[in-house]
Motif scaffolding. Structure first.
Motif, PDB file in Angstrom:
ATOM      1  N   LYS A  98       0.775  -1.143  -0.017  1.00  0.00           N
ATOM      2  CA  LYS A  98       0.432   0.273  -0.073  1.00  0.00           C
ATOM      3  C   LYS A  98       1.018   1.441  -0.047  1.00  0.00           C
ATOM      4  O   LYS A  98       0.217   2.417  -0.370  1.00  0.00           O
ATOM      5  N   VAL A  99       2.115   0.683   0.531  1.00  0.00           N
ATOM      6  CA  VAL A  99       2.683   2.262   0.599  1.00  0.00           C
ATOM      7  C   VAL A  99       2.925   2.870  -0.709  1.00  0.00           C
ATOM      8  O   VAL A  99       3.356   3.435  -0.899  1.00  0.00           O
ATOM      9  N   ARG A 100       3.693   1.935  -1.261  1.00  0.00           N
ATOM     10  CA  ARG A 100       3.986   2.141  -2.578  1.00  0.00           C
ATOM     11  C   ARG A 100       2.956   2.537  -3.758  1.00  0.00           C
ATOM     12  O   ARG A 100       3.266   3.348  -4.489  1.00  0.00           O
ATOM     13  N   GLU A 101       2.026   1.714  -3.335  1.00  0.00           N
ATOM     14  CA  GLU A 101       0.606   2.485  -4.638  1.00  0.00           C
ATOM     15  C   GLU A 101       0.703   3.315  -3.988  1.00  0.00           C
ATOM     16  O   GLU A 101       0.751   4.305  -5.160  1.00  0.00           O
ATOM     17  N   LEU A 102       0.966   4.402  -2.813  1.00  0.00           N
ATOM     18  CA  LEU A 102       0.255   5.647  -2.433  1.00  0.00           C
ATOM     19  C   LEU A 102       1.212   6.366  -3.087  1.00  0.00           C
ATOM     20  O   LEU A 102       0.932   7.334  -3.525  1.00  0.00           O
ATOM     21  N   ARG A 103       3.000   6.024  -2.485  1.00  0.00           N
ATOM     22  CA  ARG A 103       3.337   7.464  -3.509  1.00  0.00           C
ATOM     23  C   ARG A 103       3.080   6.986  -5.336  1.00  0.00           C
ATOM     24  O   ARG A 103       4.012   8.140  -5.765  1.00  0.00           O
ATOM     25  N   LYS A 104       3.334   5.878  -5.691  1.00  0.00           N
ATOM     26  CA  LYS A 104       3.632   6.139  -7.250  1.00  0.00           C
ATOM     27  C   LYS A 104       1.850   6.390  -7.773  1.00  0.00           C
ATOM     28  O   LYS A 104       1.797   7.905  -8.377  1.00  0.00           O
ATOM     29  N   GLU A 158       9.613   0.251   4.432  1.00  0.00           N
ATOM     30  CA  GLU A 158       9.204   0.852   2.955  1.00  0.00           C
ATOM     31  C   GLU A 158       9.076   2.417   2.743  1.00  0.00           C
ATOM     32  O   GLU A 158       9.941   3.205   2.128  1.00  0.00           O
ATOM     33  N   ALA A 159       8.636   2.892   3.803  1.00  0.00           N
ATOM     34  CA  ALA A 159       8.765   4.360   3.694  1.00  0.00           C
ATOM     35  C   ALA A 159       9.603   5.023   3.160  1.00  0.00           C
ATOM     36  O   ALA A 159       9.964   6.033   2.994  1.00  0.00           O
ATOM     37  N   HIS A 160      10.537   4.411   4.509  1.00  0.00           N
ATOM     38  CA  HIS A 160      12.146   5.428   4.783  1.00  0.00           C
ATOM     39  C   HIS A 160      12.797   4.710   3.512  1.00  0.00           C
ATOM     40  O   HIS A 160      13.830   5.568   3.093  1.00  0.00           O
ATOM     41  N   MET A 161      12.830   3.446   2.780  1.00  0.00           N
ATOM     42  CA  MET A 161      13.306   3.201   1.611  1.00  0.00           C
ATOM     43  C   MET A 161      13.212   3.841   0.476  1.00  0.00           C
ATOM     44  O   MET A 161      13.959   4.675   0.077  1.00  0.00           O
TER      45      MET A 161
END
Length: 429
Positions: free
Chosen positions: A198-204, A241-244
């Protein structure tokens, strides 16, 4: 098809860059005033001059001792005290307190995006030149940010979170409807792998900061604010995930266990922090976490909430924890926990953001500490200390001016007479 898509994206990017660049180009401006507060030291500088070139501060010093480029536009503010543009670290810019509870269903989805343009203008005129928006539907905060950055809409700089990530049935899920309506927030994710995805999706799709709901909430239905709703492993996965990806994480956390585990997981800012315990304070000091405690908005919700449609269940939760939160603010502040200015604007009217300063002072902060929470501290917590939070060479030309002495009376911050964002005057006497 991929080539066509890429070409279209490149053309669109060039077009937006041209529009945005035009909006961002500011003339050279020299601002002079009676006084200026150095928020890093608390010192007051008499007769300051601040020079801003192309949106950034190039010189700060005493009038007559500071070189002003030839042809610079002069802005003279006699009797005015300058401070950095203010920063609110917890807003919901696409929400309105006027349509609470089920009243929000009277409007179509795009209504909220449209009225957010007024919210943005009101927030900027109130002296808040930067905000962090920690939750919006339909990626509306991203669209608003893009419109502001491109110069189509006046408003503050916005750091966007898009949807808040939360557990099924939790505070950040949709909890006001029966099963037949099959309502579920797009931010819902359960388990470490799911929240990481979900972090990856929202960042996208435009998230610049990640917001999680570690505990229950006040304005959700059927849960208790103190109940933990995300596991430590889930929170660690989000933070990792976010910090990465270079993003910071904010956690909605009212309950003591959720606060502790959010801090243990490495969350950068803990929001609300209502039912804090001594162990939570100890952990925050050890880990260097920031607390953002919205200790003003209860005054508004208790006075106006019922009229606006807030359900009695939510008003009761608000009453039950309001005083406790304020007492814990005083306790955490006295212990030395780092504080940021988080108001939850959207629960109360946008543009009234500065009303929290007086409540912070009432509950133990010095005026300087309250001001630092919305300037120096907020810039550091955002990871943007090189851009915002001080009147300093190299930072954005974000300035506000007030009449009176904010170090003696913080209520003067509620009525700025001058606002400048990136060298462009937004409001002037």
């Amino acid at each position: 098809m991929r080539i066509k898509t890429a070409a279209f994206a490149a053309t669109a990017a060039l077009t937006l860059t041209s529009v945005g660049a035009g909006a961002a180009q500011a003339e050279t401006v020299a601002v002079s005033a009676a006084r200026m507060v150095d928020v890093a030291t608390g010192k007051v500088i008499d007769s300051p001059t601040v020079v801003v070139v192309d949106g950034r501060i190039t010189a700060v010093g005493k009038a007559g001792e500071t070189a002003v480029p030839a042809g610079a536009k002069r802005v003279d503010l006699p009797g005015v005290t300058l401070l950095p543009g203010l920063i609110d670290m917890h807003t919901h810019i696409t929400s309105s307190p006027l349509f609470s509870g089920y009243n929000s269903l009277l409007f179509t989805d795009s209504f909220w995006t449209v009225i957010s343009t007024k919210h943005a203008r009101d927030t900027l005129n109130a002296g808040f030149t930067t905000i962090r928006n920690v939750g919006a539907d339909n990626y509306a905060d991203v669209g608003l940010r893009e419109a502001i950055d491109a110069g189509f809409v006046p408003g503050p700089r916005i750091v966007t979170a898009t949807y808040a990530i939360g557990a099924t049935g939790g505070h950040c899920d949709s909890t006001f409807f029966p099963p037949s309506m099959q309502e579920k927030s797009p931010g819902v994710a359960d388990g470490p792998d799911a929240v990481r995805a979900k972090v990856r999706e929202l960042r996208k799709y435009g998230a610049q900061v990640i917001k999680i709901c570690a505990t229950g909430g006040v304005f959700s239905r059927g849960d208790a604010p103190g109940a933990q709703q995300m596991t430590l492993d889930e929170m660690k996965a989000v933070v990792d995930e976010a910090h990465m990806s270079g993003m910071k994480v904010a956690a909605h956390a009212h309950g003591a266990s959720g606060i502790r585990e959010a801090v243990q997981a490495g969350v950068d800012t803990i929001e609300h922090v209502s039912l804090l315990d001594d162990e939570g304070i100890k952990l925050a000091l050890q880990k260097g976490a920031w607390f953002g405690m919205d200790i003003y908005n209860t005054d508004y919700t208790q006075a106006e909430g019922k009229k606006n449609g807030v359900l009695e269940e939510n008003l009761k939760k608000d009453r039950d924890i309001g005083e406790i939160q304020r007492q814990n603010y005083r306790k955490a502040l006295k212990a030395g926990v780092k504080m940021i200015y988080s108001t939850d604007a959207g629960i109360y009217p946008h543009g009234d953001n500065a009303k929290q300063f007086a409540v912070m002072v009432q509950w133990g902060a010095t005026p300087l500490q309250a001001i630092q929470s919305a300037t120096l501290n907020a810039g550091q917590a955002l990871g943007q200390a090189g851009d915002v939070g001080q009147i300093k060479v190299g930072l954005y030309g974000d300035l506000i001016g007030v009449t009176g002495d904010p170090l003696a009376d913080v209520t003067v911050l509620e009525h700025p007479v001058f606002v400048m964002k990136g060298g462009e005057t937004v409001k002037a006497p």
